[in-house]
Write an enzyme that holds these catalytic residues in place. Structure first.
Site, PDB file in Angstrom:
ATOM      1  N   CYS A 238      57.020   7.910  30.969  1.00 47.99           N
ATOM      2  CA  CYS A 238      56.475   6.652  29.888  1.00 47.99           C
ATOM      3  C   CYS A 238      56.506   6.863  28.628  1.00 47.99           C
ATOM      4  O   CYS A 238      56.602   5.755  28.114  1.00 47.99           O
ATOM      5  CB  CYS A 238      56.267   8.811  28.755  1.00 47.99           C
ATOM      6  SG  CYS A 238      54.832   9.243  30.056  1.00 47.99           S
TER       7      CYS A 238
ATOM      8  N   HIS B 148      54.582   6.537  21.676  1.00 50.23           N
ATOM      9  CA  HIS B 148      53.693   7.242  22.777  1.00 50.23           C
ATOM     10  C   HIS B 148      52.760   7.929  22.168  1.00 50.23           C
ATOM     11  O   HIS B 148      52.901   9.236  22.070  1.00 50.23           O
ATOM     12  CB  HIS B 148      54.918   7.660  24.119  1.00 50.23           C
ATOM     13  CG  HIS B 148      54.184   8.585  25.016  1.00 50.23           C
ATOM     14  ND1 HIS B 148      52.876   7.933  25.919  1.00 50.23           N
ATOM     15  CD2 HIS B 148      54.345   9.459  25.661  1.00 50.23           C
ATOM     16  CE1 HIS B 148      52.520   8.546  26.878  1.00 50.23           C
ATOM     17  NE2 HIS B 148      53.508   9.633  27.010  1.00 50.23           N
TER      18      HIS B 148
ATOM     19  N   ASN C  75      46.227   9.636  27.453  1.00 52.16           N
ATOM     20  CA  ASN C  75      47.785   9.927  27.769  1.00 52.16           C
ATOM     21  C   ASN C  75      47.717   8.591  28.922  1.00 52.16           C
ATOM     22  O   ASN C  75      47.065   9.315  30.004  1.00 52.16           O
ATOM     23  CB  ASN C  75      48.081  10.462  27.923  1.00 52.16           C
ATOM     24  CG  ASN C  75      49.961  10.908  27.943  1.00 52.16           C
ATOM     25  OD1 ASN C  75      50.051   9.221  28.621  1.00 52.16           O
ATOM     26  ND2 ASN C  75      50.403  11.434  28.109  1.00 52.16           N
TER      27      ASN C  75
END
Length: 329
Positions: free
Chosen positions: A116, A256, A286
């Site tokens: 991520c 994020h 996501n």
């Protein structure tokens, strides 16, 4: 060799596959009540790859958009960095194929597996390359996570999506553009919180292996939440201090897009007005490393970045690896 005083974000791009997946489809499969996913994550829809879609193809779409937006000759791009956890193959890396698809014949190319936080790591490396070499870099983050989701595991099945985002970093003589401060961190004691157990040299694929061995699993969602909030907050505070910037002076906060509750908690910890947070998770879910460049591109598309804006970017994810960056536009 020309050495640049700094870098600048010269172009932005993004891409998603064609299949849009509503929450209802997942909620019905998992036996969840209507609205459960949005209440807990902020996600309403996401995009998943269809048969024939490839990671390099998705990345190329975003990269092509960024290169066109930057309006620089492709021969000027000296390096292509691809942040991904889902390359086309374990070997060879996908970045050389991406550079080939984009016609970047003069570019080096390498994959970065930072999960991520991969885009932040790639951006930081790209900024250093631009400053020392005086040449442009294409940074793409892309993932096809839908092919790694365990459909029976609620914690991950409701979150993950497929997308790509890209930026072009070009040389600049303005010291107030590009990365003004960066802080990268890793907490390896949380290494096994989010994993794909098999496929590496420690546990290679084998005939008859159970499906959950090569699909994503999240061991403890509560711990992931608390650790991510803590790491993103800590790194963000350090870069704001390094950049001599008050949180109230951040023009756009681009976190994020892991879970709306995570980045809202980070924003509250930092004292950033929620109206300054760039939010794309509701429409795009996501997509790991791709969420920040996707969000940058969409935000720029909606309201072009103005000279002098200050952006705060932060991420945390599998590893646990994370970081934060202050950008000058």
């Amino acid at each position: 060799m020309a050495i640049a005083r700094s870098s600048r974000l010269a172009g932005f791009g993004h891409a998603v596959p064609g299949r849009r997946v509503e929450n209802r489809e997942i909620e019905e499969r998992l036996g969840l009540e209507e609205g459960w996913i949005e209440r807990r994550s902020g996600i309403r829809t996401r995009f998943w790859a269809e048969e024939g879609d490839t990671l390099s193809g998705l990345a190329a779409s975003a990269g092509n958009m960024a290169l066109k937006d930057a309006a620089i000759a492709r021969s000027e791009v000296a390096l292509t960095l691809l942040a991904t956890s889902t390359p086309d193959h374990l070997l060879p890396p996908s970045a050389p194929l991406l550079a080939h698809k984009l016609g970047l014949g003069n570019s080096g190319a390498i994959d970065l597996a930072g999960a991520c936080s991969g885009f932040l790591y790639a951006l930081t490396l790209a900024d250093g390359f631009v400053r020392t070499q005086g040449k442009a870099v294409l940074v793409v983050a892309a993932n096809i996570l839908s092919r790694r989701i365990n459909p029976a595991e609620r914690a991950s099945a409701v979150l993950f999506a497929d997308a790509a985002g890209a930026v072009v970093l070009a040389p600049s003589n303005d010291p107030e553009t590009g990365i003004l401060a960066a802080d990268l961190a890793a907490e390896g004691d949380g290494y096994d919180l989010i994993t794909i157990a098999s496929g590496g040299s420690n546990n290679p694929f084998a005939p008859g292996m159970a499906a959950d061995e090569f699909l994503m699993t999240m061991r403890d969602g509560r711990e992931v939440f608390s650790r991510a909030v803590g790491l993103m907050t800590k790194c963000s505070r350090r870069v704001l201090e390094e950049a001599s910037l008050y949180a109230t002076a951040v023009d756009r906060f681009v976190p994020h897009q892991a879970n709306v509750r995570i980045f809202d908690a980070v924003g509250a910890n930092l004292g950033i007005d929620p109206s300054r947070t760039v939010r794309t998770i509701d429409r795009y879910g996501n997509s790991s490393a791709a969420t920040i460049p996707l969000s940058l591109s969409l935000s720029h598309e909606a309201r072009p970045f103005a000279r002098g804006e200050r952006l705060l970017l932060t991420a945390a994810g599998a590893g646990l690896a994370g970081g934060a960056v202050v950008l000058g536009m």
